[in-house]
Scaffold this motif. Structure first.
Motif, PDB file in Angstrom:
ATOM      1  N   LYS A 104      -3.889 -20.896 -19.553  1.00  0.00           N
ATOM      2  CA  LYS A 104      -4.493 -19.826 -18.750  1.00  0.00           C
ATOM      3  C   LYS A 104      -3.592 -19.467 -17.578  1.00  0.00           C
ATOM      4  O   LYS A 104      -3.434 -18.281 -17.259  1.00  0.00           O
ATOM      5  N   ILE A 107      -0.850 -17.231 -18.845  1.00  0.00           N
ATOM      6  CA  ILE A 107      -1.346 -15.891 -19.179  1.00  0.00           C
ATOM      7  C   ILE A 107      -1.584 -15.078 -17.896  1.00  0.00           C
ATOM      8  O   ILE A 107      -1.227 -13.899 -17.831  1.00  0.00           O
ATOM      9  N   LYS A 115      -0.574 -11.204 -16.120  1.00  0.00           N
ATOM     10  CA  LYS A 115      -1.734 -10.484 -16.671  1.00  0.00           C
ATOM     11  C   LYS A 115      -1.593  -8.982 -16.405  1.00  0.00           C
ATOM     12  O   LYS A 115      -1.759  -8.165 -17.311  1.00  0.00           O
ATOM     13  N   MET A 126      -7.673  -6.509 -19.609  1.00  0.00           N
ATOM     14  CA  MET A 126      -7.742  -7.903 -20.031  1.00  0.00           C
ATOM     15  C   MET A 126      -8.633  -8.693 -19.075  1.00  0.00           C
ATOM     16  O   MET A 126      -8.590  -8.478 -17.871  1.00  0.00           O
ATOM     17  N   VAL A 128      -9.525 -12.802 -18.445  1.00  0.00           N
ATOM     18  CA  VAL A 128      -9.252 -14.191 -18.803  1.00  0.00           C
ATOM     19  C   VAL A 128     -10.460 -14.998 -18.347  1.00  0.00           C
ATOM     20  O   VAL A 128     -10.731 -15.107 -17.156  1.00  0.00           O
ATOM     21  N   TYR A 132     -11.376 -18.137 -23.068  1.00  0.00           N
ATOM     22  CA  TYR A 132     -11.012 -16.987 -23.888  1.00  0.00           C
ATOM     23  C   TYR A 132     -10.180 -15.983 -23.096  1.00  0.00           C
ATOM     24  O   TYR A 132     -10.139 -16.009 -21.877  1.00  0.00           O
ATOM     25  N   VAL A 133      -9.542 -15.097 -23.850  1.00  0.00           N
ATOM     26  CA  VAL A 133      -8.903 -13.905 -23.298  1.00  0.00           C
ATOM     27  C   VAL A 133      -9.498 -12.737 -24.069  1.00  0.00           C
ATOM     28  O   VAL A 133      -9.470 -12.731 -25.301  1.00  0.00           O
ATOM     29  N   VAL A 149      -0.132 -12.131 -25.956  1.00  0.00           N
ATOM     30  CA  VAL A 149      -0.844 -13.293 -25.399  1.00  0.00           C
ATOM     31  C   VAL A 149      -0.596 -14.517 -26.277  1.00  0.00           C
ATOM     32  O   VAL A 149      -0.356 -15.624 -25.773  1.00  0.00           O
TER      33      VAL A 149
END
Length: 172
Positions: A104, A107, A115, A126, A128, A132-133, A149
């Motif tokens: 995470k 990401i 991001k 998006m 996060v 999950y994304v 991703v």
């Protein structure tokens, strides 16, 4: 045709404000009844007599977008057939909490830069979440962002991922 079933989309307490706004915007749309149960924490969708499978799926996807953390204006983009919602379940890539935090972090990036860069380059929105994304945008753009991703999850360098997005966008 009347659909005899009701759809329940669970939401987190922190999403109640967005869910209230969403329900105000879509209740009655396409002939569906959309309600918020603030005690049980879910959005309830009751298809109306004029319901089509397409309209039911659209309302359900919009409610899911709200539950995942998108604001109502973004969720309503799903009314357009060109837009889609995709979810990457991060637990499919690891079951270790420290690894999940690291993924995470990669990401999101420092101060959210990674991001934002993916969102801007791929032209998607998006969110996060804990595990999950979620990606929302035009189908082709969401597919590119989803692959980007996944590349970050696999450990690819951010620069490589950004070049991939730019290359794919140029091709389309």
């Amino acid at each position: 045709m009347t659909y005899p079933w009701i759809i329940y989309e669970p939401i987190d307490k922190k999403r109640l404000r967005a869910a209230r706004e969403f329900v105000k915007l879509v209740d009655g749309k396409y002939g569906h009844r959309v309600e918020l149960d603030e005690k049980q924490l879910y959005i309830k969708i009751t298809p109306g007599p004029e319901a089509t499978v397409d309209s039911i799926l659209k309302i359900r996807d919009m409610a899911r977008a709200i539950a995942l953390g998108f604001d109502p204006e973004k969720a309503l983009m799903l009314e357009n057939d060109e837009y889609t919602l995709a979810v990457i379940e991060l637990k499919e890539y690891t079951d270790k909490p420290n690894h999940l935090r690291r993924i995470k972090g990669r990401i999101i990036g420092e101060e959210g830069r990674a991001k934002r860069t993916i969102e801007n380059l791929a032209e998607v929105s998006m969110v996060v979440g804990d595990n999950y994304v979620a990606l929302l945008g035009k189908l082709d753009d969401v597919e590119i962002a989803k692959r980007a991703v996944e590349m970050i999850i696999e450990g690819k360098k951010h620069g490589t991922v950004y070049k991939f997005i730019q290359s794919m966008k140029r091709r389309r």
